[in-house]
Structures are given as C-alpha cells and as structure tokens.
Design a protein around this motif. Structure first.
Motif, PDB file in Angstrom:
ATOM      1  N   LYS A 117       0.840  -1.199   0.000  1.00 41.14           N
ATOM      2  CA  LYS A 117       0.000   0.000   0.000  1.00 41.14           C
ATOM      3  C   LYS A 117       0.869   1.240   0.000  1.00 41.14           C
ATOM      4  CE  LYS A 117      -4.584  -0.585   1.893  1.00 41.14           C
ATOM      5  NZ  LYS A 117      -5.433  -0.538   3.063  1.00 41.14           N
ATOM      6  N   GLU A 118       1.893   1.164   0.812  1.00 40.35           N
ATOM      7  CA  GLU A 118       2.784   2.308   0.928  1.00 40.35           C
ATOM      8  C   GLU A 118       3.581   2.497  -0.353  1.00 40.35           C
ATOM      9  OE1 GLU A 118       6.465   3.538   3.780  1.00 40.35           O
ATOM     10  OE2 GLU A 118       5.077   1.982   4.466  1.00 40.35           O
ATOM     11  N   GLU A 156       1.534   3.703  -3.076  1.00 39.06           N
ATOM     12  CA  GLU A 156       0.832   4.914  -2.663  1.00 39.06           C
ATOM     13  C   GLU A 156      -0.677   4.777  -2.822  1.00 39.06           C
ATOM     14  OE1 GLU A 156       2.725   7.990  -4.927  1.00 39.06           O
ATOM     15  OE2 GLU A 156       4.675   7.126  -4.452  1.00 39.06           O
ATOM     16  N   ASN A 177      -3.778   5.042  -1.388  1.00 42.08           N
ATOM     17  CA  ASN A 177      -4.495   5.602  -0.250  1.00 42.08           C
ATOM     18  C   ASN A 177      -5.899   5.966  -0.687  1.00 42.08           C
ATOM     19  OD1 ASN A 177      -2.085   5.567   1.317  1.00 42.08           O
ATOM     20  ND2 ASN A 177      -1.439   7.342   0.126  1.00 42.08           N
ATOM     21  N   ASP A 237     -10.806   8.212   2.164  1.00 38.36           N
ATOM     22  CA  ASP A 237     -11.453   7.796   3.412  1.00 38.36           C
ATOM     23  C   ASP A 237     -12.561   6.756   3.320  1.00 38.36           C
ATOM     24  OD1 ASP A 237     -11.847  10.043   2.023  1.00 38.36           O
ATOM     25  OD2 ASP A 237     -13.070  11.034   3.538  1.00 38.36           O
TER      26      ASP A 237
END
Lengths: 1041, 376
Positions: free
Chosen positions: A624-625, A628, A630, A633
């Motif tokens: 995920k990092e 990227e 993300n 929400d």
C-alpha cells in the motif's frame, strides 16, 4: 501500368573481404522486383564501392507494388567460379504508396546474410511514381494506411471506427519442401524470408481492400502473426480495426470538417447495407473468401477439433460457463442496437479510445480451442483455418453477449503450436460502446456524447456494469459506484485494454503476473489434443486465482492489459498471465487475504497460520505504501454509502476477521472456495501463498506495468531504453512435480525482472512499461521466455514549483572540476522541469522562452566544458574511472545530452559521419515529444542460421548478435524513410531452434512497429526541429563524402 | 536448471564503464563478477550473483562484438549494428586504446613483431598486467604502427585522425611508434629509472625537432624517421672537441658565465672537457643506426652518470647546458672559418639543444631524486 518503381544503388561500405588473396572485394549489385532484375557494374577491388548506378526502372501493377519487396543482392564477382553472394536487403515499398507518407526511401541499409549476419552496408535510393487508377475492380488497396498502434494515432482523429477486419494467407513452408533437401541452408532461408515478405504484403493488400470496401482509409491496431505449422504449412494472419482517419491540422486550430466524399460515403454504407440484407454488411470479414459456414461442419469432422469450454473473467474469481446468453438480449438497451449489432464481429483491436467512446466494460472474454493440424492442401483456399478462427470469434461474441455487451475491445488472437497440436486463443474485453462513433460522420472527440448517454461521469462510467443485476451471468458482488453512487459496479474488474485516461485511480499501478506450469503426458493425435483441452480450463482457473490473490495482496481492485498466454510443449503446458493492477476509486476497496486452516485446534498449525497471516498483512501494508494506494477515506463510505443490502456491504468491507459462516456461504455460492481465503492444508494453497510471498516488489525507484502508460505516473522525462531479453532454461531432471516446475517457472520470470531492474538501475527513477512476456516450449525440457519492454525515466516530484533556478545556481557555485558530476544532473532536471512546467501551465510560454533559451545555451556551454574536463581526466588513472561511471550513466539517461553532445562532438574528430539516432519504443508515444508524421509501417521477418555456434559464442552469443542486427535493420529502415523513431514496436515471434551437438542454431524473428517523425515538445516551432534534423543530415552527408 | 541462453539487448548500447574496464583488463567473466560483488555496487540492490553474472555476460558479449569495430575507430561512428551515443563512442575508443605505463615501458623500442608477442607472457608475469590485456595493448601498438607507417604528414595528427584518440593519447602513441620505428634501446638496467612518460616526452621532443617533418610539413617523408641530413650535419660539431683552441675558448666562455652561479662550479670546470667530449661524440655518431639505438643509454653513461657522481642538481645541469650551447653560438661570431657550419648548426642544433637539455635535465632530475632518496 499503374506504377513505376525506381531504384538507384549509390554506394557500399564496410564490405567483407571476399578475396583472400587481395583482401578486397569486387562487388556488384542485383536489383530485383517481381521477375525483373537489373545489375550494376562490378566495382573492382574495394571494400567501399561507389557504384552510383543509373536509375533502374520497374514498371509494375500497384498490386505487385503492395505484395513484393524490392530485393537487393550484393555479390562478389568471380571470373572463374560462380559469384558469391555477400548479402541481401529487402525493402518494403509500401510506405511509399500513401500520399502523405515518405516520398523517397534513401539511406544506408545493413547488408544481411542469413548465415553471416550483417556484412557491410549499402546506400540505396527508391522512389515510386503512382498513376491514378480509378478502376473499380482493382485488386490493390494502395493508400490504406496501416498502424500497429492500438489507439487512434497522434495527429489523427477517428471520424468513424468501422470495425474488425481480418484475413489470413497460407502457403507451404519452403523449409519443408522436397527441394530443401538439396539446397543450401542459405537458399532455403532466403526462400522463406522472401515468401513471408510476399505473404505479408499480400495480406496487407487484402485487408486494405476490405477496408476500402467498408469505406475506411486506415487500419489501426494492425496485428499480424505467423504460424509456423511445420509440415502442414505456413499461415500469415492479421487482424485490425478499420477506421476513417482524418489528419488534424496541428496548430492552426481550424478543424477541417469531414464533409469530404469518402467520409460521408463511409458513414452511409454500413447502415445501408445493413438494411438491405443483414448478411452483406460492411465488415463481413470473410467477404472475399468462399463462404464456408455450410461446409464447415464437414471440415470439422475431417479435422479433429476440440472446443474448450471457456471462462468468462469478470473479476469474480469464478469460472462459470458463459453460454446462457439467451435472456440477456432483452436487456440490451435500445440505443445499443446499432450497426454494431448487425456486424459479424463487433471487435476492436484498439486498447485505448477517445474519451466518450467506451461506455461500460463488462469483463474479459476469452476463448480457446485445440486443433490438430494437417497439411493445407490448397493454399488458395485457406478455409479450414478461417473456419477455426470464425468459430472462436463466434464464441467470443456470444460471451460478450452473455455479459450484456455488444462489442469486444482490446481484442487479440494468438496461437501456440507444438508438433501437430495447435491452441488457438482469442481474448478481449466485453464492452458497450458509444454508438455514435459507429454511425455518424462527424464526431467531436470529447464533449457532448455524454448528454445522450446515461449521465455517469467518465471517470467511473466505464466501471458500471453493463449487465442486469437480476440476471447476472455469474455470481457477482455489486455495490453502488463509489463515485456517482447511482450505478452498480462489480467489486473487481479485469480488462485487456489500457486504463482509460480519465479514470479515477488512487496511487500507482503495478505489474502483476500469474505463472503456471503443468506437466502433461506425451501423446499423439486426438488423445493428446483431448488431454490438453481438458487441462486448459483448470489452468485458466488457477491463473485467475493467482491473479486475484496477487491483486488483493497489493490492495488493488482492477486489472488492465490482461494478457493470458498458454503455451503447449511436448510434455508440459505453460500459462502466463500478465496485467497491470490498479486501484479504481469507483470500485470498492479490496478485502484482505484470509488464511484458514482446515483442522482447527492444532496449535502448531494455528501458529503457522498466524505467522503466514501476519506476513501477508505486512506485505499488504508495505505494498500500500509502495504503490501509494491511499483510497479516499473508507470510513465515510461505510456510513454514507447508499448500499441497500447490509449483507453485501459486510462482505465488501470484509476484513481479516472474516467469519467462518461466510466462508461456508461462499463455498455454496461458488462451488469453490473463495478467492480471498486460502486454506493452508491444501497443497495448492501452500504453493499459492508461497508464490504470493516470494514475488519481490521492484526495488525503490522502479515501477513496472504492461500497459501503455503507467497508471499514476504522468511526468515522464524523455530518456528511454527499449530492450529485448530472451532466456531459455533447461530443466535438468526430467521427473519434476507440478509444484517444483511451477517454482522453476516462477523463478525464471522473477529473475528476469530482477535482472532488468539491475541492468537499468542507472535510470532510476524509472518505469518499465509495456512489459510483454512471451513464453514458449521450444523443445522438451526447455522453457523460453522472451521479453520486450521499455524503461522510461520520470520526474519524481512534479509538484516542485520553480525547480529550474535552484540547480543552476548550485551548478555555478561548484568548483569547475566538480562540474561534471553535478552538471549532468542539474541540467537534466532543469530542462525537464521547465518542460513539465510549461506543460502544466498550458499558457503560451513565449515569455519564458527567451530566458529558457539563454539558460539552455548557457548550460550547453557548461556541458561542453564538462566534456572537455572529462576528456582530460580520462586517462589519468583507471581507478578514478569507476567513480566517473556514475556520472556518465546519468548522462546516458539524459537524451538531451545525446542530441547536444552529438552536435558538439561532430565538430570534433568524429567528422560528423555518425548515424542518426532512431529511438524505439513499444508504446504509442515518446515522452516529451510530439509525433508529427507517421511514415509507414515496419513489418519485418528475419532468419538467422549458423553452423558454427561455438565460434559465435554459443546460443547466447548467436542470439545476442541476431537481436542487435534486427534492431539495426529496423533502425536503418526507419531512418531511410526519414523517420527518427519507431513506436508500437513489438517482437511478435522469436523462434529458436538449436542443435548444439551439430554446432548449429537457427532463429526466426518477426518484428513490427510504426515509423514516425517526432519533434521535441520543447521545440516551439517545427522549423526549429527540422533545422536540427537538417543539421544532422548535412553532417552525415559530410561524413559520407 | 541450467540457463541455456540469456541475452539482454537494448536499442541503445547498455554498458557500465566499470565492467568495460574489467573486460579491458582481461578479467574473465567469473573474476569480473567477483570483483563487482566485492566492489559492493550491488549492496543497495540485493542483487544475487546470477543477476550480476548475467549482466556481466551481456556486457562482455557486447564488448566482444564491438571489438572488431574498435580496431578501426572511424567505423564505430558510422556502423549501424549498435546505437552508441557519441560520448560513449569516445569513451569506448579512448579506453580501448589506453594502456598501462608499466607494460608499455617493457616493449618500448622493441620491434612490434611476432617474436615480441611471444614474450608477452613473461612481460605479463613481470608487470602484473593480465596477459589478455597485454595482448590487446600490444595489438593496439602494432595496429597504430601499421596504419601510420605509410602515412604522410604529422604523426600525432595522423594518429588522432585515424584512431579518434584524445590529444594526450595520440602523443603517447606517437612516442610508441617513434620508439618502435627507431628501435631505441630502453630496456637496459641503467635506463630502468626512466618511466614511459619520461621517454614519451623525449620522443615528443625528438619528433618535433629532429625529424624531417619538424622542418617542413610539406615534405613527403614523415615524422617517424630522424632527419638523415641533420644527423650528418651534427658531425661537424666534432670541431668543438677536436680543435684545441675552440675547446678552450668554449670552456672559458662557459666557465665565465657559470662562475659564482652554482655550487658545483668546480666540478663543472674540471669535467668540462670530458662532458663536452661525451656530448659531441654522441651527436656525431648518430649517423650510424646502431648508435641511434644506443642514444639514450649513451646519454646516460657519458653525460648523466658523470654529472650524477659530481652531485649536480637539476638546476645545475640546466644552467650548464644553457651556457654550453649559448657559448657555442657565441664562438660563431669570431670564428669566421666555421660560418657555414655555424649556420647549419643554428638551424639544427638549436632545437637539438632544447631536446638534449630538457631530456638530460629531466633524466637527471629523476636520477638525482632517486639518489637523494637513497642518501637520506
């Protein structure tokens, strides 16, 4: 006589020594077209002959112009014995037949010999004078443009997309004719090369005819393949998408309205035909060949054939048989019943589309069938092969229908042949298209279409399901779109196309590959074919499961550019699925992967499971990092999403703590275990987990994808490096289990990737784009993987506001002798930044221009200094050179230096005779540049053979030089057409046959691409660049004299 | 699971200068891999041996294919097989033709023949330069020699144009060619203290001043051979030592000029005749090919060694030689008999003087430094 072909032989250079006594050569040239041959005089005793011949004129039909290549043979004159051939050049003159393409072919061509490789070069001039021929019944299709590019070519506008065109030509393979027993390998290779040139010429001409018939003027996404069927013959087949293209007049902004005759004709013809008789519609692909539907069953009984039950991939991890198309017809909306519907095959080989073209995407459809080859008795009636493909296409069409789609996009076909068994495969993405593109003469590319369609925004519209949720063709979990919240979307989406440019995504994309190796018993004939076809569905299922798991592991929810290749060998089947994973924000977030043990209670296993689970969770977090990802929400979604069924929602947001209840429920609904849950007691699952976790993510600074553009990276800089890599692995012990074999195969692919990262590390930050893997089983116990891709650099931080200033001042402050280290860096980034900033602003940048110009000249000056500095330091000590290495590798990655230092250096002792640079890329664009002209399609086929394998450095040495030679020949042809790059380059085939015991090896390579002229985007005016080109031209001319 | 075949080919040549150097140095693929692994280039990349091996193999193959082209560098610029950016081309060529000073020192002045080539393994063992690298360097010398041997015009310029080398490297090659052509003896033990760069400098001076090309660029002949006429005329210098009056005058002139300027004055005065005899004898014997070969050894034995034993400094030597030649000039003004001779002397000896002077002082500097080191 509708055409006059003129050729002039100017000179040769670097010829090989043919006369040992004098160490020289008495060379002359034969120029052959069709059955006419001309000869130049003998130029005695020289390795750099200047023939400067007269213009040889051939008066020929344009049909021949399309079919035949110009054949140039360089020979060594021998008074007493037969003349020795030095080598040949085949020149495809097709590019000269379009009105707007190249007007002359002129340049140095490598003289190629199938045994010795490149042996010197020859300078040739070729021109064509075409007489207008308005004969209605003509057999030629001069003027139809061909593009390998699978999108609408830059600088053009698709007025109408007519649809699918296909054709195939068969012949006997010269290699298997009786005469081959008495002729030399060279003669046989040349016969083969020539035949394939002829066949592909003929094929293009025939396809062109079909296009003209449909009212089009171009073929886009042209895909031509060879099937070397061995004894049973040679098949050349091609598919493509017929279009009516209009050239965009660049710059001036005045859009020429397409009220020209051909366009309006074209838009009428298909629909009109449709009304008159539903069968004689425009794109009936087998129009010219005898209709065979009636007799096909009879043929089929003659030729053994197994149709493989096919899977429809929609991203549900299920392998349902998509045959229940019946009730869906009613669901099709009124609007979609267009001309498309009536077409035999509403297929499109394009993978990216003008916005508004693609309305909805259903999922991947594919069909495979296993056939037994037998000799093609009558080359003029290739109906068996036609029937085979027809069958498969019908199947694809029905699959698409089952998904509620009326069209298939990103369509491609392929074969895998082993002895007499042949697997035919076709795949594409079921989709609903905007019918306006099919019908209306004039379309604006963006804009108003959406008014007529459902009002879904283009960023998510294509994700919305095209099928009815009450009558789903397969069990799927639907939610409301996370963007517009009006339409339903599936939880995962698989496609074969590129990511639409306006799609909303989170993070970056990622290359995902599923690999599978299955042993199979050796067999003969029908039994063998049946065994293979029985295995295929399982392989597809397993590949699919792997893909799904890997997708989850990277917390992504969509695959683009999916390409599944299944290769058959004598004792094994290889499956390789490659795709680019993306997180589409319109789709729900993917759940994690749950590990479950079959026998709860055992502490050891529990612990083990926990460990694995932890590792998986860690990997997901890491990925995920890295990518990227993300997603905006998630919590908000849970609260506010208008999803009606709570059960569904709980499934969608299923976390790692999935209850066993659901598990059993899923088992029921699928008849298989859920893709997200892996049971460790299952050996398959252990293997899966293992392969999941051994897949190393690329090192920092590297990204990879197999699509045209890397999702999430937009700020390309212009350095690129196209490469081809081939690896062959010999399985040493014959008794491998499926599992061990899988591991070997997986490692092979993984190691290849690692190797690329290592070799290209100097380009970081960089992305490997368009990674195309192709696997083959050339012999028992051999696995061959060939990869072609391009590494492109990009700018890491595009957000930087005024990046141009800083590095320069930095450069200034540095002591001069350190300049060489920092300079390359900062000039590079500054030029890039200025480029990207100008792009971002979109304002006419004339105000910046002067300062930038001054900057660049100033930088050039510095660079020049740096150069001289480096030159001075070259010889001082060897140890320091390893230091300097890092510098020059940086420099290597800067294309600016390439161009500039060339001009700088030409004043130096190189005398300017350097060869003009030709860039190659498998993509349809070159970053930082604008394609101003397509000068012709490149479609070349080469054979290389050696009887002194050891002397040439073994198989690796042999293939290395062959691949380099192929590149060289492609570049030379492009340069001769006036082009400076090849886009959409691909290596279609690389067939390697070796016999180390006899010290022999043979290799066939087929490549294709579009030759183009590009200019740098930073160059404001075209004239600027032409001046540049002119400069290099004159310098090369200087060198030639 | 043997990898049967493994290739990686880029549209633009892919090479690392580090690997190129290893290849040039004659490392085998496996040794090169070892060196690279130890070099730690791969630490950040967690690259395994097989990755490095495959990369090294690819590059080695590329270099091998390029080698043919590197033999005639002008071809490299207009060949089509590899797409090589111009700066890469320059690097490839420059590095390929670069050589080890230790190695070239061994073959300097030797005939570039098969016989010498056979001795390369000895030289390799002695110098620590790998045999493969020795062969490459030797073949480079031979190739350059063969090409420029037949060419007219300035030697350095010819080399630069035909081999696209940098100025410095072209000069070095000129020196090598010059030494090989004239077969100067450099291998004697007494000459061992001279490095290649010392000798190359001398060669440069000789080429510039003592060859036919030095006088007239338009002359048919080239820079490789010493000017026969000049050597002949040097014979006339003999008068400086045979004519007793002249010798005394010369001595007094030099001594007057030197007096008080150097500590070694006494030795200079005492040895003037010996030294002058040594220098003039060397100069007058140069018409003999055998003596040309011994030029350097003679110079060391007859002139430099006596000076060394008298503990001259380099500055002393410079001073001495300057005045030695200046005074020879002055002699001309009041010796009308030798007007013609002096005329010739001026045109030819003045460059020769520079050569001799610089050569000797340089050589002496070297020597005295070594001696000084020994003493301390």
């Amino acid at each position: 006589m509708p055409g006059k072909l003129k050729a002039k032989i100017v000179a040769g250079r670097h010829l090989p020594v043919m006369d040992r006594a004098s160490d020289l050569t008495d060379a002359f040239v034969e120029v052959k077209f069709g059955n006419t041959t001309f000869k130049t005089d003998v130029y005695p005793k020289s390795l750099n002959p200047q023939w400067n011949s007269e213009w040889f004129k051939f008066e020929v039909d344009d049909e021949d112009l399309q079919d035949e290549p110009l054949q140039i043979t360089v020979l060594d004159h021998d008074t007493y014995s037969a003349n020795d051939a030095i080598g040949k050049v085949y020149i495809d003159i097709d590019p000269l037949l379009y009105s707007e393409a190249a007007s002359v072919i002129s340049g140095w061509f490598p003289i190629y010999d199938t045994i010795h490789g490149i042996r010197g070069e020859i300078n040739v001039l070729v021109k064509v004078e075409l007489f207008n021929d308005l004969n209605r019944f003509r057999q030629s299709s001069c003027g139809v443009k061909f593009f390998c590019t699978t999108s609408i070519p830059k600088g053009y506008r698709a007025a109408i997309v007519h649809g699918f065109v296909e054709e195939l030509v068969v012949n006997e393979d010269p290699e298997y004719q009786w005469i081959d027993r008495i002729r030399t390998p060279r003669a046989s290779n040349e016969a083969r090369q020539r035949l394939i040139f002829l066949m592909s010429g003929e094929l293009q001409r025939k396809i062109g005819l079909k296009v003209l018939e449909m009212g089009g003027n171009a073929v886009v996404g042209y895909l031509q393949c060879f099937d070397l069927e061995g004894e049973s013959g040679l098949v050349v087949r091609a598919i493509g998408t017929a279009c009516t293209l209009e050239k965009l007049s660049s710059g001036s902004g005045t859009h020429t309205h397409p009220n020209t005759a051909p366009a309006s004709n074209a838009c009428n013809s298909p629909s009109k035909d449709g009304k008159e008789s539903p069968l004689a519609h425009g794109c009936r692909s087998t129009h010219n060949s005898p209709v065979h539907s009636a007799c096909s069953s009879q043929r089929l009984s003659q030729n053994f054939s197994v149709s493989v039950p096919t899977l429809i991939f929609t991203g549900m991890g299920s392998g349902s048989m998509g045959k229940d198309a019946g009730p869906l017809k009613t669901l099709l909306r009124q609007q979609t019943q267009t001309a498309l519907e009536q077409r035999e095959f509403p297929f499109f080989t394009l993978t990216s589309f003008p916005s508004g073209f693609l309305l909805h995407v259903g999922g991947v459809v594919s069909a495979r069938s296993v056939k037994l080859l037998d000799r093609i008795h009558n080359p003029d009636e290739p109906e068996t092969r036609d029937a085979w493909w027809e069958e498969i296409r019908q199947e694809i069409k029905s699959h698409a229908k089952a998904l509620g789609c009326h069209a298939v996009v990103g369509y491609s076909e392929s074969t895998s042949i082993c002895e007499e068994v042949c697997i035919l495969s076709a795949s594409g993405t079921a989709a609903i298209l905007n019918p306006r593109y099919m019908r209306e003469g004039c379309l604006d590319l963006g804009g108003s279409d959406q008014r007529f369609e459902d009002p879904s925004p283009s960023s998510c519209g294509f994700c919305h399901i095209p099928y009815d949720e009450l009558n789903m063709p397969f069990p799927a979990q639907l939610t409301y779109c996370f963007h517009c919240r009006r339409q339903k979307v599936p939880d995962v989406l698989f496609t074969t196309i590129d990511l639409p440019s306006d799609a909303a995504i989170a993070g970056k994309g990622c290359f995902i590959q599923a690999r599978l190796c299955r042993l199979k018993k050796k067999g003969q004939g029908e039994a063998n074919a049946t065994a293979i076809s029985n295995q295929l569905p399982f392989m597809e299922y397993e590949l699919h499961t792997q893909l799904m798991n890997k997708l989850k592991l990277r917390s992504m929810n969509a695959l683009f550019g999916l390409r599944i290749q299944i290769s058959v060998g004598e004792n094994m089947l290889l499956g390789l699925a490659s795709a680019t994973g993306v997180y589409l924000t319109a789709l729900p977030a993917p759940g994690g992967i749950q590990i479950a043990g079959k026998t709860p209670g055992d502490l050891n296993t529990e612990q083990h499971i926990l460990n694995i689970q932890k590792r998986i969770n860690d990997t997901i977090a890491k990925n995920k990092e890295f990518y990227e990802v993300n997603p905006p929400d998630l919590t908000e979604e849970v609260v506010g999403s208008p999803i009606p069924e709570p059960r569904l929602r709980s499934r969608l947001f299923r976390s790692h703590s999935e209850s066993s209840d659901e598990l059993s429920e899923l088992d029921l609904s699928h008849g298989k275990k859920d893709a997200f849950v892996l049971e460790v007691d299952d050996t398959d699952a252990v293997e899966d987990i293992h392969s999941l976790l051994t897949d190393a993510s690329p090192p920092k600074g590297f990204y990879s994808c197999n699509t045209e553009t890397m999702p999430g990276i937009y700020n390309w800089t212009s350095a690129l490096q196209m490469f081809t890599s081939v690896r062959v692995l010999r399985l040493s012990n014959a008794n491998l289990s499926n599992q061990a074999l899988n591991k070997v195969f997986t490692d092979l692919c993984e190691n290849l990737l690692k190797s690329f990262y290592f070799k290209l590390r100097s380009m970081i930050p960089c992305c490997l784009s368009h990674l195309v893997f192709s696997v083959a089983v050339p012999e028992e116990d051999l696995i061959q993987v060939a990869v072609t891709a391009v590494a492109m650099t990009f700018d890491k931080d595009q957000t930087q506001e005024k990046p141009a200033e800083k590095p320069i001042t930095k450069g200034c402050s540095e002591a001069e002798d350190q300049l060489q280290f920092s300079l390359e860096l900062c000039t590079d980034s500054s030029s890039i930044n200025s480029q990207s900033s100008s792009k971002n602003s979109g304002v006419p940048e004339s105000s910046h221009l002067s300062t930038r110009d001054r900057c660049s000249t100033w930088l050039e000056l510095l660079r020049l200094k740096a150069h001289t500095i480096r030159r001075g330091s070259v010889k001082t000590s060897r140890r320091t050179q390893s230091l300097a290495h890092s510098v020059s590798s940086l420099e290597h990655s800067s294309p600016l230096t390439e161009g500039r230092s060339r001009s700088l250096r030409s004043s130096r002792s190189f005398g300017g005779s350097s060869v003009s640079v030709v860039k190659m890329t498998p993509l349809s664009f070159l970053p930082g540049t604008r394609i101003v002209k397509y000068v012709g399609i490149i479609n070349m086929f080469f054979i290389r053979e050696t009887t002194s394998l050891r002397e040439e450095g073994g198989v690796s040495g042999f293939l290395h030089s062959f691949v380099a030679e192929v590149f060289a020949m492609v570049r030379a042809h492009v340069a001769a057409l006036g082009g400076n790059a090849v886009v959409s380059y691909s290596m279609k085939d690389c067939v390697l046959m070796e016999n180390p015991n006899k010290n022999q090896c043979q290799c066939l390579i087929n490549v294709s691409g579009d030759a183009v002229i590009y200019i740098r985007e930073t160059d404001q005016e075209v004239t600027g660049s032409t001046a540049n080109i002119g400069l290099s031209c004159t310098s090369s001319a200087d060198g030639a004299t | 699971m043997a990898v049967e075949l493994d290739v990686f080919v880029g549209n633009t040549i892919i090479m690392s200068e580090e690997v190129y150097q290893l290849w040039l140095d004659g490392y085998t693929v496996n040794d090169a891999v070892k060196v690279r692994m130890e070099g730690g280039v791969l630490d950040e990349f967690d690259a395994k041996v097989d990755v490095v091996l495959s990369d090294t193999m690819d590059q080695y193959r590329t270099f091998q294919m390029c080698e043919r082209l590197l033999h005639s560098p002008t071809k490299l610029a207009n060949q089509l097989l590899f797409q090589i950016p111009p700066h890469r081309q320059a690097t490839l060529i420059e590095r390929y033709y670069a050589f080890d000073d230790v190695f070239v020192r061994e073959v300097l002045g030797k005939k570039l023949s098969k016989g010498t080539k056979k001795d390369l393994d000895d030289i390799s063992a002695k110098t620590g330069v790998m045999l493969k690298s020795c062969r490459r360097q030797f073949d480079n010398f031979k190739r350059v020699f063969k090409v420029v041997e037949e060419l007219k015009g300035p030697l350095v310029e010819n080399i630069r144009q035909h081999f696209l080398l940098s100025d410095k490297l072209a000069r070095d090659y000129a020196a090598i060619v010059f030494f090989a052509n004239n077969r100067f003896e450099t291998g004697k033990r007494k000459l061992q203290y001279l490095t290649f760069q010392d000798l190359a400098f001398c060669a440069g001076q000789l080429i510039n001043n003592w060859t036919v090309g030095a006088v007239d660029n338009m002359v048919e002949d080239m820079d490789v051979d010493l000017d026969k006429d000049f050597l002949q005329e040097l014979k006339e210098l003999k008068v400086l030592i045979t004519d007793k009056d002249l010798l005394d005058q010369h001595k007094s002139l030099v001594c007057t000029a030197l007096r008080g300027k150097t500590k070694a004055f006494n030795e200079m005065e005492a040895n003037f005749k010996n030294l002058s005899r040594g220098l003039v004898n060397i100069a007058t014997k140069l018409t003999n090919t055998k003596d040309v070969r011994d030029f350097f050894i003679d110079l060391v034995e007859k002139f430099i060694e006596p000076c060394r034993s008298d503990h001259w400094t380099a500055a002393d030597m410079k001073l001495y030689l300057t005045h030695y030649t200046n005074s020879a000039h002055i002699l001309d003004t009041f010796k009308s008999v030798t007007v013609i001779f002096m005329y010739l002397f001026c045109t030819f000896i003045s460059p020769a003087r520079v050569t001799l002077f610089i050569f000797s002082s340089l050589a002496f500097l070297k020597f005295s430094k070594a001696a000084w080191l020994q003493e301390s």
